[in-house]
Design an enzyme around this catalytic site. Structure first.
Site, PDB file in Angstrom:
ATOM      1  N   GLU A 104       0.846  -1.193   0.000  1.00 61.16           N
ATOM      2  CA  GLU A 104       0.000   0.000   0.000  1.00 61.16           C
ATOM      3  C   GLU A 104       0.884   1.247   0.000  1.00 61.16           C
ATOM      4  O   GLU A 104       1.847   1.332   0.774  1.00 61.16           O
ATOM      5  CB  GLU A 104      -0.904   0.021   1.232  1.00 61.16           C
ATOM      6  CG  GLU A 104      -1.967  -1.060   1.268  1.00 61.16           C
ATOM      7  CD  GLU A 104      -3.261  -0.637   0.592  1.00 61.16           C
ATOM      8  OE1 GLU A 104      -3.307   0.499   0.055  1.00 61.16           O
ATOM      9  OE2 GLU A 104      -4.219  -1.430   0.624  1.00 61.16           O
ATOM     10  N   ASP A 161      -7.114   1.680  -8.277  1.00 62.36           N
ATOM     11  CA  ASP A 161      -5.777   1.971  -7.761  1.00 62.36           C
ATOM     12  C   ASP A 161      -4.741   1.000  -8.360  1.00 62.36           C
ATOM     13  O   ASP A 161      -5.093  -0.141  -8.677  1.00 62.36           O
ATOM     14  CB  ASP A 161      -5.751   1.920  -6.230  1.00 62.36           C
ATOM     15  CG  ASP A 161      -6.241   0.596  -5.650  1.00 62.36           C
ATOM     16  OD1 ASP A 161      -7.294   0.085  -6.076  1.00 62.36           O
ATOM     17  OD2 ASP A 161      -5.555   0.063  -4.759  1.00 62.36           O
TER      18      ASP A 161
END
Length: 258
Positions: A104, A161
């Site tokens: 992330e 994303d």
């Protein structure tokens, strides 16, 4: 005497809790890393909020990289499964939590504005740290270029994303992901301009890339979302989901290169 009995009981219990004796003098050649893919995400929030979420029970990732400073946090051991991919598929593998390492990046993603979505860029420092981490993970796990994917690649119907501002080309320049040769793409674009492939061709080529995509030959929303995910990666200047000549050329060159 009581002390001796107590000591004997403790020794017996210790022996029982140590598990079986296992001979590790032989090693099979038929094995590889549990991790077959590395999935890149953005957090859609700031560092503190990202840490709060990823330390909880519902969502997790193996690594989190801050924006500035680009601190690399390890939140889950690579040998354990993190909950970052969800309902996903790539190269025929499903539910990739079990076969991937999740990274992330602290990034707000986008906000909706009058002109559409405003995407937030990644810092140079953050991408530098990511590249170092990726090289280390790939070397230790014996992974090859092509093992790194975005969340939008493995779940194109529900995720966008790491977004169009994620610098995939920088990863390619570092030898981490395949990239289409510009001269070959231009040549293919000229060839395909007079014979635009049909939707079925696009679906088959996207499936060869690894995407889960319908192969029924007509342009539905699901197919558009997959095309858009591919375009976001290799042609981020326009990712409208339209099966155009340039997208066809990119696919042809990438698949010809294997």
């Amino acid at each position: 005497m009581k002390a001796l009995i107590s000591a004997a009981i403790l020794l017996l219990l210790a022996g029982c809790s140590s598990g079986p004796r296992i001979d590790t003098s032989y090693t099979s050649l038929g094995q590889d890393s549990r991790a077959q893919f590395i999935v890149i995400h953005y957090t859609s929030s700031d560092l503190q909020r990202s840490l709060d979420i990823l330390k909880g029970n519902d969502v997790s990732s193996h690594y989190l990289i801050g924006e500035s400073p680009a601190t690399i946090y390890r939140l889950v051991d690579e040998n354990r499964r993190a909950w970052h991919a969800g309902d996903s598929q790539w190269n025929g593998r499903t539910w990739l939590n079990s076969s991937s390492i999740g990274i992330e990046l602290v990034n707000r993603g986008y906000v909706e504005g009058a002109q559409g979505r405003l995407w937030y860029p990644y810092s140079e420092e953050q991408i530098d740290a990511l590249i170092v981490l990726l090289k280390d993970i790939m070397q230790r796990n014996g992974l090859k270029p092509g093992a790194i994917v975005g969340h939008s690649d493995i779940a194109p119907q529900r995720k966008v994303d790491p977004g169009p501002l994620f610098p995939w080309k920088r990863l390619a320049d570092a030898g981490l992901v395949p990239w289409p040769d510009a001269t070959a793409v231009a040549r293919q674009r000229d060839l395909l301009a007079t014979a635009m492939p049909d939707v079925g061709w696009f679906q088959a080529q996207l499936a060869r890339q690894g995407y889960k995509v319908p192969e029924h030959g007509y342009l539905d929303l699901e197919t558009r979302n997959v095309i858009a995910a591919f375009q976001m990666k290799y042609r981020p200047g326009r990712f409208d989901g339209e099966p155009d000549v340039e997208t066809a050329a990119l696919l042809a060159v990438l698949n010809a290169a294997g």
